[in-house]
Design an enzyme around this catalytic site. Structure first.
Site, PDB file in Angstrom:
ATOM      1  N   GLY A 123      19.411  13.403  55.591  1.00  0.00           N
ATOM      2  CA  GLY A 123      19.644  14.832  55.609  1.00  0.00           C
ATOM      3  C   GLY A 123      20.771  15.202  54.655  1.00  0.00           C
ATOM      4  O   GLY A 123      21.597  14.360  54.294  1.00  0.00           O
ATOM      5  N   CYS A 124      20.823  16.470  54.256  1.00  0.00           N
ATOM      6  CA  CYS A 124      21.825  16.887  53.269  1.00  0.00           C
ATOM      7  C   CYS A 124      23.238  16.769  53.824  1.00  0.00           C
ATOM      8  O   CYS A 124      24.099  16.123  53.210  1.00  0.00           O
ATOM      9  CB  CYS A 124      21.530  18.300  52.782  1.00  0.00           C
ATOM     10  SG  CYS A 124      21.424  19.557  54.063  1.00  0.00           S
ATOM     11  N   TYR A 125      23.517  17.375  54.961  1.00  0.00           N
ATOM     12  CA  TYR A 125      24.868  17.310  55.515  1.00  0.00           C
ATOM     13  C   TYR A 125      25.294  15.875  55.858  1.00  0.00           C
ATOM     14  O   TYR A 125      26.418  15.466  55.539  1.00  0.00           O
ATOM     15  CB  TYR A 125      24.984  18.186  56.760  1.00  0.00           C
ATOM     16  CG  TYR A 125      24.985  19.664  56.514  1.00  0.00           C
ATOM     17  CD1 TYR A 125      25.996  20.273  55.773  1.00  0.00           C
ATOM     18  CD2 TYR A 125      23.979  20.478  57.033  1.00  0.00           C
ATOM     19  CE1 TYR A 125      26.000  21.646  55.562  1.00  0.00           C
ATOM     20  CE2 TYR A 125      23.979  21.855  56.833  1.00  0.00           C
ATOM     21  CZ  TYR A 125      24.997  22.431  56.103  1.00  0.00           C
ATOM     22  OH  TYR A 125      25.007  23.792  55.894  1.00  0.00           O
ATOM     23  N   TYR A 127      28.208  17.968  46.447  1.00  0.00           N
ATOM     24  CA  TYR A 127      26.956  17.559  45.825  1.00  0.00           C
ATOM     25  C   TYR A 127      25.951  18.689  45.935  1.00  0.00           C
ATOM     26  O   TYR A 127      26.218  19.730  46.557  1.00  0.00           O
ATOM     27  CB  TYR A 127      26.403  16.281  46.457  1.00  0.00           C
ATOM     28  CG  TYR A 127      26.367  16.270  47.974  1.00  0.00           C
ATOM     29  CD1 TYR A 127      25.175  16.338  48.680  1.00  0.00           C
ATOM     30  CD2 TYR A 127      27.542  16.155  48.712  1.00  0.00           C
ATOM     31  CE1 TYR A 127      25.138  16.317  50.070  1.00  0.00           C
ATOM     32  CE2 TYR A 127      27.522  16.122  50.103  1.00  0.00           C
ATOM     33  CZ  TYR A 127      26.324  16.212  50.775  1.00  0.00           C
ATOM     34  OH  TYR A 127      26.306  16.193  52.149  1.00  0.00           O
TER      35      TYR A 127
END
Length: 292
Positions: free
Chosen positions: A84-86, A254
């Site tokens: 996942g991104c986080y 990012y």
């Protein structure tokens, strides 16, 4: 690349046939649909971008920088879950500190993060585009503290308990900052310099992870502010260590659509197919002020 005909998109037999022909199937589906797809062709190699399998014991977590052996595990895996991104920024910032013994796994952690609205999918993107409302500039969410990324953050960072995670959506399309505040007493008395050295040593030689100098030079900031968007369009991730002898702030920056999503997926797909890891992954121009 195999493509299913429009009229057969919901036909399980045709879907199964194509999945069995593929070297790797990349799933970009809701969680339940991803699980059903895997059940259709259990012998197929899968790279799943959903949340469905990120803490499943029989899936390899697709974060190549996670550990020394992780790339080999991804290369040999039949089932890989894209991060996942986080969690990507949180895990890369915190796990080396726990592995080094600088940070106890029992320490309750707090995470504040902000992401561009593209991370919320079509409906959120539509609500932000063309809207200039002051009320939508910065909006925290997930306030019940049960965000779907928390189990993944806990498991792969090696923390003993779920972090207190407060995500926020900002009025910009993409880019993100993940911030973890720590006190020296939570780090055995270590300050920013010691924390920086652990991260610098851990990611030395990693092509996509950039640990900036500590103290962070003024030139790396914009009049004292840290931009959330400076890594957009790349698969690169910046790690910053701010603070002093008593308090430390870890920050990962990012692109939520790059290292936080599709960039990471291409990186994993390359490993699974035996291709050079950076194939098709855009390497942005590295900032002049970074240690590695």
């Amino acid at each position: 690349m195999l493509a299913i005909e429009d009229e057969w998109r919901k036909d399980d037999s045709r879907r199964r046939e194509l999945m069995r022909q593929a070297d790797v199937v990349v799933l970009c589906l809701p969680d339940d649909a991803a699980r059903q797809a895997v059940e259709l062709a259990p012998e197929t190699r899968f790279l799943d971008a959903s949340t469905a399998h990120r803490v499943a014991g029989d899936w390899v977590y697709g974060l190549p920088e996670l550990a020394a052996e992780q790339r080999e595990r991804i290369c040999n895996a039949r089932r890989v879950s894209n991060p996942g991104c986080y969690p990507t920024g949180f895990i890369l910032a915190v796990r080396p500190l726990i592995e080094s013994g600088l940070l106890a796994a029992t320490t309750p952690l707090k995470v504040n993060a902000i992401s561009g609205y593209s991370g919320g999918g079509k409906s959120l993107i539509a609500s932000y585009r063309g809207c200039d409302s002051e009320a939508m500039r910065v909006r925290p969410y997930g306030l019940a503290l049960r965000h779907k990324h928390v189990p993944e953050m806990r498991r792969h960072s090696l923390t003993d308990s779920a972090p207190v995670f407060v995500p926020t959506v900002g009025h910009f399309h993409q880019g993100m900052l993940v911030q973890v505040p720590l006190c020296a007493r939570e780090l055995g008395g270590a300050g920013a310099a010691e924390v920086h050295e652990v991260l610098r040593a851990r990611y030395a030689g990693e092509p996509f992870i950039h640990v900036h100098d500590c103290p962070v030079p003024d030139a790396a900031l914009d009049a004292g502010f840290l931009s959330a968007t400076d890594r957009n369009g790349s698969n690169d991730l910046d790690l910053f260590v701010f603070g002093h002898d008593d308090q430390v702030l870890l920050v990962a920056r990012y692109d939520n659509l790059g290292k936080g999503a599709s960039g990471a997926a291409v990186q994993n797909l390359n490993l699974m197919l035996g291709l050079p890891e950076a194939t098709g992954v855009h390497l942005s121009r590295e900032p002049a002020l970074e240690a590695s």
